[in-house]
Scaffold this motif. Structure first.
Motif, PDB file in Angstrom:
ATOM      1  N   LEU A   1     -56.501  15.031  62.358  1.00 11.06           N
ATOM      2  CA  LEU A   1     -57.628  14.304  61.763  1.00 11.06           C
ATOM      3  C   LEU A   1     -57.157  13.170  60.856  1.00 11.06           C
ATOM      4  O   LEU A   1     -57.819  12.136  60.769  1.00 11.06           O
ATOM      5  N   VAL A   2     -56.029  13.350  60.173  1.00 10.89           N
ATOM      6  CA  VAL A   2     -55.451  12.264  59.377  1.00 10.89           C
ATOM      7  C   VAL A   2     -55.150  11.074  60.284  1.00 10.89           C
ATOM      8  O   VAL A   2     -55.498   9.929  59.982  1.00 10.89           O
ATOM      9  N   ILE A   3     -54.521  11.355  61.409  1.00 10.27           N
ATOM     10  CA  ILE A   3     -54.117  10.286  62.332  1.00 10.27           C
ATOM     11  C   ILE A   3     -55.346   9.604  62.939  1.00 10.27           C
ATOM     12  O   ILE A   3     -55.449   8.370  62.934  1.00 10.27           O
ATOM     13  N   VAL A   4     -56.277  10.394  63.442  1.00 10.02           N
ATOM     14  CA  VAL A   4     -57.500   9.822  64.019  1.00 10.02           C
ATOM     15  C   VAL A   4     -58.298   9.083  62.943  1.00 10.02           C
ATOM     16  O   VAL A   4     -58.829   7.998  63.181  1.00 10.02           O
ATOM     17  N   GLY A   5     -58.345   9.661  61.738  1.00 11.54           N
ATOM     18  CA  GLY A   5     -59.085   9.046  60.634  1.00 11.54           C
ATOM     19  C   GLY A   5     -58.460   7.761  60.138  1.00 11.54           C
ATOM     20  O   GLY A   5     -59.115   6.964  59.471  1.00 11.54           O
ATOM     21  N   ALA A   6     -57.203   7.532  60.451  1.00 15.38           N
ATOM     22  CA  ALA A   6     -56.557   6.265  60.109  1.00 15.38           C
ATOM     23  C   ALA A   6     -56.739   5.241  61.223  1.00 15.38           C
ATOM     24  O   ALA A   6     -57.052   4.078  60.965  1.00 15.38           O
ATOM     25  N   ILE A   7     -56.576   5.668  62.457  1.00 12.23           N
ATOM     26  CA  ILE A   7     -56.583   4.732  63.583  1.00 12.23           C
ATOM     27  C   ILE A   7     -57.992   4.293  63.983  1.00 12.23           C
ATOM     28  O   ILE A   7     -58.241   3.090  64.159  1.00 12.23           O
ATOM     29  N   LEU A   8     -58.910   5.216  64.134  1.00 19.72           N
ATOM     30  CA  LEU A   8     -60.233   4.881  64.652  1.00 19.72           C
ATOM     31  C   LEU A   8     -60.999   3.894  63.771  1.00 19.72           C
ATOM     32  O   LEU A   8     -61.448   2.857  64.273  1.00 19.72           O
ATOM     33  N   PRO A   9     -61.162   4.156  62.467  1.00 18.03           N
ATOM     34  CA  PRO A   9     -61.895   3.175  61.660  1.00 18.03           C
ATOM     35  C   PRO A   9     -61.210   1.807  61.628  1.00 18.03           C
ATOM     36  O   PRO A   9     -61.871   0.769  61.723  1.00 18.03           O
ATOM     37  N   TRP A  10     -59.891   1.812  61.509  1.00 18.99           N
ATOM     38  CA  TRP A  10     -59.191   0.528  61.418  1.00 18.99           C
ATOM     39  C   TRP A  10     -59.213  -0.241  62.723  1.00 18.99           C
ATOM     40  O   TRP A  10     -59.113  -1.468  62.724  1.00 18.99           O
ATOM     41  N   SER A  11     -59.384   0.430  63.856  1.00 19.40           N
ATOM     42  CA  SER A  11     -59.520  -0.312  65.108  1.00 19.40           C
ATOM     43  C   SER A  11     -60.783  -1.170  65.063  1.00 19.40           C
ATOM     44  O   SER A  11     -60.793  -2.313  65.533  1.00 19.40           O
TER      45      SER A  11
END
Length: 102
Positions: A11-21
């Motif tokens: 979730l840390v990884i997804v929570g960093a990548i998805l919004p910033w995309s």
């Protein structure tokens, strides 16, 4: 590493990548103007409500991180820049990951 910690880390990884995309796409289209982006957050009541919701969540998460830091959990120093530099979607699972024992 426990399965729960693996979930938090994912979730840390997804929570960093998805919004910033989405943020990068917006910046690519509108230029790297943070003021314009902040203005876009308040274009209607729905987005304004979401901004306030996330701001309050970020403030609560920051208070928790500060308390944990004073309790000797220095790794919680990472939670604050993750929350304000990336988003609550990254900072909260990071805090949960750090709090969960290996």
């Amino acid at each position: 590493m426990t399965p729960l910690r693996l979930v938090y880390l994912a979730l840390v990884i997804v929570g960093a990548i998805l919004p910033w995309s989405y943020f990068y796409a917006w910046f690519a289209e509108n230029g790297w103007n943070l003021g314009a982006m902040i203005d876009a957050w308040y274009v209607n009541d729905a987005t304004s409500g979401l901004v306030y919701d996330l701001t309050i969540a970020a403030a609560a998460l920051t208070v928790w991180a500060i308390v944990e830091i004073f309790r000797g959990n220095r790794w919680f120093l990472l939670v604050i820049p993750a929350t304000f530099g990336i988003g609550v979607s990254c900072g909260l699972p990071l805090a949960l990951y750090l709090k969960a024992k290996a």
